[in-house]
Design a protein around this motif. Sequence first.
Motif, PDB file in Angstrom:
ATOM      1  N   GLY A  23     -14.355 -34.156  20.418  1.00  0.00           N
ATOM      2  CA  GLY A  23     -14.514 -35.511  19.592  1.00  0.00           C
ATOM      3  C   GLY A  23     -13.683 -36.856  20.306  1.00  0.00           C
ATOM      4  O   GLY A  23     -12.749 -36.392  20.723  1.00  0.00           O
ATOM      5  N   LEU A  66     -16.110 -29.646  15.972  1.00  0.00           N
ATOM      6  CA  LEU A  66     -17.445 -30.686  14.996  1.00  0.00           C
ATOM      7  C   LEU A  66     -18.842 -29.744  14.571  1.00  0.00           C
ATOM      8  O   LEU A  66     -18.866 -28.203  15.631  1.00  0.00           O
ATOM      9  N   ARG A 101     -18.436 -34.199  10.877  1.00  0.00           N
ATOM     10  CA  ARG A 101     -17.535 -34.046  11.472  1.00  0.00           C
ATOM     11  C   ARG A 101     -16.168 -34.513  10.749  1.00  0.00           C
ATOM     12  O   ARG A 101     -16.304 -35.819  10.125  1.00  0.00           O
ATOM     13  N   ARG A 110     -17.035 -27.081  19.711  1.00  0.00           N
ATOM     14  CA  ARG A 110     -18.268 -27.491  18.167  1.00  0.00           C
ATOM     15  C   ARG A 110     -18.360 -25.742  17.789  1.00  0.00           C
ATOM     16  O   ARG A 110     -18.710 -25.268  18.275  1.00  0.00           O
TER      17      ARG A 110
END
Length: 426
Positions: A179, A276, A288, A123
């Motif tokens: 994800g 992400l 994303r 992320r």
Amino acid sequence: MKQVPYWLDTAPKLPDRSGKPLPDRADVVVIGGGITGLSTALHTARKGAHVVLVERDTVGSGASGRNGSMCTQGITIGAAAARERYGQDRARELYDAFREAVDLVEELTEKEQIDCDFTRSGRLGVAFKPQHFEGMRATQRDLAENFDHETVLLTKGELRAELGSDYYHGALLDPLSAGLHVGKYVHGLAEAGERAGAEIHERNAATAITRGGDGFLVETLHGTIRARQVMAATDAYTDRALPWFRKRLICVGSFIVVTEPLGQDLAREIIPKARLVVDSKNIGHYIRLTPDNRLAFGGRARFAPSNPASDRKSGGVLKREMAEIFPQLAGVEIDYVWGGSVGFSYDRIPHAGEANGLYYSMGYCGHGVQMATYMGRAMAEVMDGHPEANPWRGLGFPKVPVPFYRGTAWFLPFAGAYYRAKDRLR
């Protein structure tokens, strides 16, 4: 342009679970067929309980199938704020629960063979303002020293290798966030719960809950069932059958667009490593790539309820904002737009426990994929006599401090205007 969630539209179609006879009795009735309810049903059934789940629509039709499909680490209010509020030891416990929650999602996908594209893609928390990036420096040190969480700080120049945009001023990368395809995940959880022995009844809303004998009577659209225990797993979609909880939840609209397929080259130009992306705006975005190389671009585009007209308007806002961040996508078509509600508590942390004899977990504040999974398992333990399994134990569940509040957040447009003004001030 389809006005349905991409994640549900592209998940395998499952048999209709409506119209089945409702049993007279169950050990546990779970209200709500999102991730919280499905995880609770799975883990409670694994303990040998007779579990019946009732869902007013279909599994995953609420927030669980309408989100950004991200499974990220980090407590909702931030590590430093959690320490200031609860002290270091409790803050660490809560922070670790989010980390363990991501691990649990991965464990379930492997153990139950849920093919949902789970990937530890990482992320990027991207800085909208230079001062946000400076705050990330302090956050990185704090996470490493006090929460045993190693992250990577990226300057604006370094970020260019991770994001095809010059819009942001740097980023903090958490490499272990994941994800997944949340539509496939929700359907996989439902199938896993049924294999464990749980019954799932779709299009059968709970309409009233009353104490009766040694448990509860749960009235539904298609009959009444007596249960020893009841688990409320409705979060942002809590209705008038559960008024105590409605007074404690603020339901915020969130909207997402998904582009046409971009092709491998353009997709990797936008997000080269398929990270992400979540930005630091007050009215921020979550971004994303999908498994088929589309861009999913979401945010609080409008502080308005989700409906077909509102979703279309929100889609127009998001498309303009997407092109501002990624000019190379200005001419790309939008194939999907949808909206939904996100459940926020007033103090911006999840809450779980027992109230008036009912068990509950809700108020995930936009972090529901992983935490709802985790809390389903935790509440199965709580209902089995292990209250220590609940990381949120003892924190209460405050009412929204607005006179005569009953669950309709009429004040959100005013709050939205305030936060948009803050974002405009550089």
